[in-house]
Design a protein around this motif. Structure first.
Motif, PDB file in Angstrom:
ATOM      1  N   SER A 159      -8.079  -0.700  -6.261  1.00 24.99           N
ATOM      2  CA  SER A 159      -7.245   0.010  -7.240  1.00 24.99           C
ATOM      3  C   SER A 159      -6.078  -0.833  -7.709  1.00 24.99           C
ATOM      4  CB  SER A 159      -6.709   1.310  -6.633  1.00 24.99           C
ATOM      5  OG  SER A 159      -7.749   2.161  -6.292  1.00 24.99           O
ATOM      6  N   ARG A 160      -5.506  -1.575  -6.782  1.00 22.34           N
ATOM      7  CA  ARG A 160      -4.398  -2.479  -7.138  1.00 22.34           C
ATOM      8  C   ARG A 160      -4.913  -3.614  -8.015  1.00 22.34           C
ATOM      9  NH1 ARG A 160      -2.219  -5.803  -2.379  1.00 22.34           N
ATOM     10  NH2 ARG A 160      -4.146  -6.842  -2.900  1.00 22.34           N
ATOM     11  N   GLU A 161      -6.055  -4.196  -7.628  1.00 23.71           N
ATOM     12  CA  GLU A 161      -6.634  -5.307  -8.391  1.00 23.71           C
ATOM     13  C   GLU A 161      -7.003  -4.882  -9.811  1.00 23.71           C
ATOM     14  OE1 GLU A 161      -7.004  -8.583  -7.354  1.00 23.71           O
ATOM     15  OE2 GLU A 161      -5.829  -7.947  -5.618  1.00 23.71           O
ATOM     16  N   LEU A 162      -7.460  -3.641  -9.965  1.00 20.56           N
ATOM     17  CA  LEU A 162      -7.814  -3.121 -11.290  1.00 20.56           C
ATOM     18  C   LEU A 162      -6.597  -2.590 -12.047  1.00 20.56           C
ATOM     19  CD1 LEU A 162     -11.123  -1.233 -10.398  1.00 20.56           C
ATOM     20  CD2 LEU A 162     -10.893  -3.406 -11.633  1.00 20.56           C
ATOM     21  N   ARG A 163      -5.453  -2.658 -11.407  1.00 18.98           N
ATOM     22  CA  ARG A 163      -4.169  -2.202 -11.966  1.00 18.98           C
ATOM     23  C   ARG A 163      -4.135  -0.698 -12.248  1.00 18.98           C
ATOM     24  NH1 ARG A 163      -3.761  -7.579 -15.299  1.00 18.98           N
ATOM     25  NH2 ARG A 163      -2.929  -8.861 -13.647  1.00 18.98           N
ATOM     26  N   VAL A 205      -3.105   1.195  -9.798  1.00 14.19           N
ATOM     27  CA  VAL A 205      -1.899   1.517  -9.047  1.00 14.19           C
ATOM     28  C   VAL A 205      -0.969   0.309  -9.084  1.00 14.19           C
ATOM     29  CG1 VAL A 205      -3.059   3.167  -7.523  1.00 14.19           C
ATOM     30  CG2 VAL A 205      -2.808   0.804  -6.797  1.00 14.19           C
ATOM     31  N   SER A 206       0.303   0.579  -8.997  1.00 15.71           N
ATOM     32  CA  SER A 206       1.296  -0.505  -8.979  1.00 15.71           C
ATOM     33  C   SER A 206       1.376  -1.103  -7.577  1.00 15.71           C
ATOM     34  CB  SER A 206       2.669   0.041  -9.375  1.00 15.71           C
ATOM     35  OG  SER A 206       3.162   0.902  -8.359  1.00 15.71           O
ATOM     36  N   GLU A 207       2.044  -2.214  -7.483  1.00 16.89           N
ATOM     37  CA  GLU A 207       2.247  -2.854  -6.172  1.00 16.89           C
ATOM     38  C   GLU A 207       3.035  -1.937  -5.248  1.00 16.89           C
ATOM     39  OE1 GLU A 207       1.358  -5.604  -3.484  1.00 16.89           O
ATOM     40  OE2 GLU A 207       0.742  -5.819  -5.566  1.00 16.89           O
ATOM     41  N   VAL A 208       4.019  -1.242  -5.798  1.00 13.97           N
ATOM     42  CA  VAL A 208       4.836  -0.309  -5.002  1.00 13.97           C
ATOM     43  C   VAL A 208       3.969   0.843  -4.491  1.00 13.97           C
ATOM     44  CG1 VAL A 208       6.753   1.349  -5.126  1.00 13.97           C
ATOM     45  CG2 VAL A 208       6.985  -0.918  -6.175  1.00 13.97           C
ATOM     46  N   GLU A 209       3.143   1.411  -5.367  1.00 11.08           N
ATOM     47  CA  GLU A 209       2.253   2.506  -4.951  1.00 11.08           C
ATOM     48  C   GLU A 209       1.271   2.034  -3.890  1.00 11.08           C
ATOM     49  OE1 GLU A 209       1.846   5.205  -8.973  1.00 11.08           O
ATOM     50  OE2 GLU A 209       0.865   3.225  -8.931  1.00 11.08           O
ATOM     51  N   TYR A 210       0.705   0.862  -4.114  1.00 12.21           N
ATOM     52  CA  TYR A 210      -0.229   0.296  -3.135  1.00 12.21           C
ATOM     53  C   TYR A 210       0.452   0.135  -1.779  1.00 12.21           C
ATOM     54  CZ  TYR A 210      -2.685  -3.067  -0.338  1.00 12.21           C
ATOM     55  OH  TYR A 210      -3.279  -3.687   0.733  1.00 12.21           O
TER      56      TYR A 210
END
Length: 117
Positions: free
Chosen positions: A83-87, A89-94
């Motif tokens: 999900s982070r790699e596909l953007r 979710v944000s880095e903060v959410e991740y």
């Protein structure tokens, strides 16, 4: 411990489910039956397997279900990374979701070790 609902690992698992459902609300529509659904299922599986393990009579059965819960937590971690790699979710959410998931993993690992003694 009289039931699974008293376990902090189960309680944190329920909180994680709520967080994952909130997080995945913003996923693209095309992920409704893809990554979004998989993440929700993996999160739900964690607390569900803790409950099922504690509902069993035979001593070795809880360990099996706790291990399944650990597998679901590992699956969720992988899905969070995707999900982070596909953007989605944000880095903060991740980071926040990963932190919550890792707390559950730590507690599940401790539970498994306590049953193995």
């Amino acid at each position: 411990m009289s039931n699974h609902k008293e376990l902090i690992a189960w309680q944190k698992g329920i909180a994680l489910v709520k967080s994952i459902y909130e997080l995945t609300k913003t996923f693209p529509r095309e992920e409704t039956f893809g990554l979004k659904s998989q993440m929700q299922c993996a999160a739900v599986s964690i607390s569900s397997n803790i409950a099922e393990g504690y509902g069993r009579i035979f001593p070795k059965e809880p360990i099996n279900f706790l291990n399944i819960a650990l597998g679901s937590a590992a699956e969720l971690e992988t899905q969070l990374i995707i999900s982070r790699e596909l953007r989605y979710v944000s880095e903060v959410e991740y980071t926040e979701m990963s932190k919550q998931n890792n707390e559950v993993i730590y507690m599940l690992t401790a539970l498994v070790k306590s049953f193995q003694k």
